[in-house]
Design an enzyme around this catalytic site. Structure first.
Site, PDB file in Angstrom:
ATOM      1  N   GLY A  69       5.906   3.084   6.402  1.00 12.69           N
ATOM      2  CA  GLY A  69       4.986   4.157   6.752  1.00 12.69           C
ATOM      3  C   GLY A  69       3.542   3.790   6.441  1.00 12.69           C
ATOM      4  N   GLY A 143      15.145   2.449  15.823  1.00  6.72           N
ATOM      5  CA  GLY A 143      14.524   1.140  15.636  1.00  6.72           C
ATOM      6  C   GLY A 143      15.372   0.312  14.689  1.00  6.72           C
ATOM      7  CB  ILE A 145      15.779   2.289   9.678  1.00  6.27           C
ATOM      8  CG1 ILE A 145      14.819   1.484   8.811  1.00  6.27           C
ATOM      9  CG2 ILE A 145      16.619   3.217   8.803  1.00  6.27           C
ATOM     10  CD1 ILE A 145      13.698   2.310   8.188  1.00  6.27           C
ATOM     11  NE  ARG A 225       6.500   8.336   5.923  1.00  2.15           N
ATOM     12  CZ  ARG A 225       7.278   7.402   5.397  1.00  2.15           C
ATOM     13  NH1 ARG A 225       8.555   7.664   5.183  1.00  2.15           N
ATOM     14  NH2 ARG A 225       6.791   6.213   5.083  1.00  2.15           N
ATOM     15  CG  ASP A 249      15.216  10.016   0.960  1.00  2.00           C
ATOM     16  OD1 ASP A 249      15.574  10.170  -0.223  1.00  2.00           O
ATOM     17  OD2 ASP A 249      14.556   9.033   1.352  1.00  2.00           O
ATOM     18  CG  HIS A 273      10.386   9.401  -0.079  1.00  2.00           C
ATOM     19  ND1 HIS A 273       9.237   9.829   0.540  1.00  2.00           N
ATOM     20  CD2 HIS A 273      10.773   8.288   0.601  1.00  2.00           C
ATOM     21  CE1 HIS A 273       8.936   9.020   1.551  1.00  2.00           C
ATOM     22  NE2 HIS A 273       9.862   8.071   1.599  1.00  2.00           N
ATOM     23  CB  SER A 276      13.732   2.687   1.271  1.00  2.00           C
ATOM     24  OG  SER A 276      12.680   3.133   0.447  1.00  2.00           O
TER      25      SER A 276
END
Length: 313
Positions: A69, A143, A145, A225, A249, A273, A276
């Protein structure tokens, strides 16, 4: 050349970086931007820069963002200066794919209830466990992910539908639709997963009509997001049981305020969050940055994951 890191890799990683580029001057410091005026390259998580920083960075030619991001960067100021921006797009696919699958399997196989019963020393065998095999997942943003999520779900016998701006084909999707076709396709989905970035086009992409169109037993998962949907709308959808679960998340405001309704909703999973997070995160980030740096020093000024400040991705 002077390269400034505004975060601290491990000592071993720092030494390997310095050893690999003996002619480069590296500075590693935590959120210290005092060396920006002399930096040629900035390596950052992308959350600590504003327009004043860009104005002071008179020599800056390249910003390497060790995140996917870039929405918190001062886009206009960077674009005006013509500074190259790249990111580590693609390194999140393994941990995020596993996080999505983990949450999904936990809900389907009643794991939260099983763990709670263990804490209460309760022997209970009556659960409404289900399988994900034979279900349909709609993935917003197929994409790197999203495609990995699709690959994992297909291995479990899940039909995957990808959705992006144009409906262009993507890996590990049985079918593709565009944003314009999303509302009509939602009634088919048992699982809706978003890994979309934050752009003007994706901000508040979902509204109440989208949740009304979903199945009552659908699971909505937002790992992209927080501004994909206005949280007031999502709260209304969950309070009225329009869908079975929301696994979140990301949020419009992070950290999530203590008073936020999501904390106490039984049909909402709050993940801070962290999807990842991985012990291999920086290792994978450097596997992208260091070859790019080698190319940069050799005169190739186009890193592999170029980001457009005009488009926001």
């Amino acid at each position: 050349m002077e390269i400034v890191f505004t975060f601290l890799p491990s000592d071993e990683m720092k030494q390997n970086i310095i050893k690999g580029f003996p002619d480069v001057e590296f500075h590693f410091s935590y959120k210290d931007k005092s060396r920006l005026p002399t930096a040629d390259v900035l390596v950052t998580y992308g959350e600590d820069l504003d327009e004043a920083d860009i104005a002071s960075a008179l020599k800056l030619k390249w910003i390497m963002v060790v995140s996917a991001g870039v929405e918190k960067l001062p886009h206009e100021a960077i674009a005006k200066r013509g500074i190259t921006v790249s990111n580590v797009r693609g390194i999140h696919k393994t941990p995020m794919g596993e996080s999505v699958l983990g949450h999904l399997l936990a809900l389907k196989r009643s794991l939260p209830e099983i763990y709670e019963n263990q804490r209460n020393q309760k022997w209970e065998r009556k659960f409404r466990s289900k399988e994900i095999s034979g279900s349909t997942a709609l993935i917003l943003g197929p994409g790197a992910i999203g495609s990995e999520i699709g690959r994992l779900l297909q291995a479990f016998g899940v039909m995957t539908i990808g959705c992006n701006r144009s409906g262009t084909e993507a890996a590990h999707m049985n079918e593709m639709v565009s944003f314009d076709e999303l509302l009509a396709k939602l009634p088919e989905a048992d699982i809706v997963v978003s890994v979309l970035p934050s752009t003007p086009e994706t901000k508040y992409l979902l509204n109440l009509e989208h949740f009304k169109a979903m199945k009552n037993d659908a699971i909505f998962m937002n790992f992209g997001r927080g501004d994909l949907v206005d949280e007031g709308i999502l709260i209304e959808a969950m309070q009225n049981n329009m869908i079975a679960y929301a696994v979140l998340d990301v949020f419009e405001q992070e950290p999530l305020p203590d008073s936020h309704p999501f904390w106490l909703m039984n049909n909402v999973i709050v993940s801070p969050h962290v999807s990842s997070k991985s012990g291999k995160y920086l290792e994978r980030a450097m596997e992208i940055f260091l070859p790019d740096l080698r190319e940069w020093l050799d005169g190739n000024r186009e890193p592999v994951n170029l980001v457009s400040m005009e488009k926001g991705y």
